[in-house]
Design an enzyme around this catalytic site. Structure first.
Site, PDB file in Angstrom:
ATOM      1  N   SER A 102       0.773  -6.631  -6.155  1.00 39.42           N
ATOM      2  CA  SER A 102       2.223  -6.555  -5.968  1.00 39.42           C
ATOM      3  C   SER A 102       2.516  -6.406  -4.477  1.00 39.42           C
ATOM      4  CB  SER A 102       2.798  -5.415  -6.807  1.00 39.42           C
ATOM      5  OG  SER A 102       4.186  -5.544  -6.936  1.00 39.42           O
ATOM      6  N   HIS A 127       3.363  -8.507 -15.161  1.00 38.17           N
ATOM      7  CA  HIS A 127       3.092  -7.830 -13.892  1.00 38.17           C
ATOM      8  C   HIS A 127       2.222  -6.595 -14.065  1.00 38.17           C
ATOM      9  CE1 HIS A 127       3.897  -7.540  -9.634  1.00 38.17           C
ATOM     10  NE2 HIS A 127       4.290  -6.283  -9.742  1.00 38.17           N
TER      11      HIS A 127
END
Length: 658
Positions: free
Chosen positions: A520, A632
């Site tokens: 990320s 994610h």
């Protein structure tokens, strides 16, 4: 017993011990364990109950193939309630505290999000998704044409959500009740926008609810209201614009505590503890003098479904709450007069807690760098602890676990930066490679908590360096805000200063074999690093950002996150491009492995595709691994077999190039 090296597959042997709640009489503690079923490639939970004095071993009260959450004792302590996925959707179950089978109380088509006991114990109040046409009934299918694909019309910018896909625009949250005996469901809300129930007054006459308008593309705040249950007359509790949650009534009903932030620094703003006095109709910020955020912002990979109350009241109107501070999460206590102090120790991550009504005892789930976590009871006056569980005892007794060494060094502007380093046993006889691991967020932080991935890298023979560069939580407001508008600036220099410090301090590191990885924001930073220095010999970027221009339009948070963090938009494309790692692809000389989930909507996979194709076309050393059915959160809650493969990919790349 001879201990063996920890492996990727040891994920299957670790128990996530979470969500402790103490019974109203203080005698019993309920909590949840979650483990991975390797054969079925999924996660299952159990509900456990034990004596709060540690005199009895924990007993499993459920044994089904399900995920359990939101465990709560009824006001009298005669029942335990929880949400369970045993019927696919999260439904509400009630279990007698004296034994027997759990009874399913709801059968709502979209499940239950949260709930509260009514003081009468004849019903429960809940928040659940409501269909504007079908309500809480199953949608009817009149003919086979309903099975044909239909177009989706995006009426607003917030039309996708990582983990959920396309947002259903004909649905919103409403508040209802369910009778325990008859299971009859009634709708309390009468609005066409989302409402969420937070807490009920001790006499059952007042609610605290939050409301969210349906058209909310540019709304990132919410309001808390005190509502009369019968008349629905309401008054606003939050007297300043911001984001507020977790409201709880005091036992005497005279005060309401809640957590929130005014968002001066957008999502980097510290959260505070507020108390509303019913008689004075005034709000007081009790943590205004604390330069650290209220709550838990830790990055870890073990605590499945970890949850903690926003705050807990005692009968003396003392308030207990979590604070993220200098790499720890600790429990603090405050009086209404502002007398405040920590009640748990340094050097650990308290990721779940509850407090007895009299305020004399805490029940905690605690992790440290060398323990995944267990349940403890603690005497507030003395700090003495008694373990209530030992689910990870066998794992810890058989596996080699390293103790990370805390480090503090100086970054740009003379700021102190905090982190940890792990020295593997191979370093006793020779120099070893060092892998720097960068967390996501960026407004999260590494902590004094167990991290399987770090232990795995160390057990593979690598030194492991992980730090909290500026932008990380658990430090000052100035520190956490400093990354905004400066991605790839002083945050990058903090990480480089960490590597310099490690090389100067530890002679067991081979300076010619340095690796870097992160996910990320950590993936963005990995991309940025390899485009700005050749000192790393191998890099692995995960669920990363490579191009802020395309990210603006394809991420579920792209348009506002970019404006908050980069402080630019599509009217300033040059600024977005200057902060994009893709711009510097021609300067990448480090072998780069790109890992990305195909269902990631937070950092969509096109970010990885752009980077891979560009580097490949330029003749750079790179590989691209795509993970199907992965969003994610692959590294934390993804399909177990993919989590294991991800770890194999990371360690395999470093084995090849370091």
């Amino acid at each position: 017993m001879v201990k063996t090296k920890l492996t990727a597959n040891d994920l299957f042997d670790i128990h996530s011990v979470t969500a402790p709640v103490i019974s109203p009489d203080g005698q019993r503690v309920a909590y949840i364990t979650t483990t991975i079923d390797e054969k079925k490639n999924t996660y299952f939970s159990k509900l456990w109950v034990t004596q709060s004095n540690g005199a009895q071993k924990s007993v499993a009260w459920t044994t089904g193939e399900e995920r359990i959450s939101n465990v709560t004792w009824s006001p009298s302590g005669n029942h335990l309630s929880f949400l369970s996925t045993r019927n696919e959707k999260n439904q509400l179950f009630v279990l007698s505290a004296h034994g027997g089978e759990a009874q399913k109380i709801t059968s709502l088509p979209f499940g239950v999000q949260s709930y509260e006991w009514d003081p009468s114990e004849t019903k429960l109040w809940f928040t659940a998704t409501y269909h504007e046409e079908h309500g809480w009934e199953d949608e009817k299918k009149d003919d086979k044409k309903d099975d044909f694909p239909k177009p989706y019309i995006a009426g607003k910018m917030k039309y996708i959500q990582d983990g959920n896909g396309l947002v259903k625009q004909d649905r919103f949250n409403q508040i209802g009740t369910v009778n325990i005996d008859t299971k009859e469901v009634s709708k309390w809300s009468d609005t066409s926008f989302s409402q969420h129930l937070h807490t009920i007054s001790p006499d059952g006459k007042k609610f605290v609810v939050s409301e969210h308008p349906k058209e909310d593309d540019d709304v990132f705040e919410n309001t808390l209201y005190l509502v009369d249950v019968d008349s629905k007359e309401r008054q606003e509790l939050t007297q300043e614009n911001g984001s507020y949650y977790g409201a709880r009534f005091s036992p005497d009903g005279n005060y309401i505590g809640f957590i929130g932030s005014h968002r001066t620094y957008e999502n980097a703003t510290h959260a505070d503890l507020y108390v509303y006095a019913m008689e004075q109709q005034a709000v007081q910020n009790l943590t205004e003098s604390v330069d650290a955020p209220v709550g838990d912002y830790v990055v870890a990979d073990i605590q499945q479904g970890a949850s903690a109350p926003s705050l807990v009241w005692t009968e003396e109107n003392h308030v207990y709450f979590q604070v993220s501070t200098h790499g720890d999460v600790r429990i603090y206590m405050t009086t209404l007069e502002g007398e405040m102090y920590p009640v748990t120790q340094e050097g650990e991550h308290v990721y779940g807690y509850d407090v007895s009504k009299d305020g004399k005892h805490l029940v905690l789930t605690v992790s440290s760098p060398v323990s995944p976590g267990e349940v403890y009871t603690q005497t507030v006056a003395t700090g003495e602890r008694t373990p209530l569980s030992a689910h990870n005892a066998e794992f810890l007794s058989t596996k080699n676990i390293y103790t990370p060494e805390p480090i503090i060094f100086e970054g740009p502007n003379g700021w102190e930066v905090h982190g940890w380093i792990i020295r593997p046993e191979e370093a006793k006889n020779k120099k070893v490679p060092l892998v720097t691991n960068i967390h996501g967020g960026p407004h999260a932080f590494y902590a004094n908590t167990f991290f399987h991935e770090m232990q795995l890298l160390a057990n593979k023979g690598y030194g492991v360096l992980y730090i909290n560069p500026r932008g990380s939580h658990s430090y000052s407001q100035e520190f956490v805000d400093a990354v905004r508008g400066d991605y790839g600036g002083n945050d990058y220099l903090d990480i480089m200063a960490a590597v310099d410090y490690a090389l100067e301090t530890y002679d067991w590191i081979d300076k010619e074999r340095l690796g870097v990885t992160g996910g990320s924001y950590g993936g963005f930073m990995t991309n940025w690093i390899v485009g700005h220095t050749d000192r790393f010999k191998a890099a692995v970027t995960q669920r990363s950002i490579s191009n802020w221009i395309s990210f603006y339009g394809v991420s579920d948070i792209g348009f506002y996150f970019t404006e908050w963090q980069i402080q630019g938009d599509m009217n300033d494309v040059e600024k977005l491009w200057d902060h994009s790692p893709l711009k510097y692809a021609s300067q990448v000389n480090t072998p780069l492995l790109i890992l990305h989930g195909e269902n990631d909507l937070r950092c969509p996979i096109e970010q990885a595709q752009q980077l891979y194709i560009t580097l490949k076309r330029m003749g750079k050393e790179t590989e691209f691994v795509r993970f199907p059915q992965a969003d994610h959160n692959l590294s934390r809650t993804g399909l177990p077999n993919l989590r294991i493969e991800r770890l194999h990919q990371i360690t395999g790349w470093f084995e090849q190039y370091l």
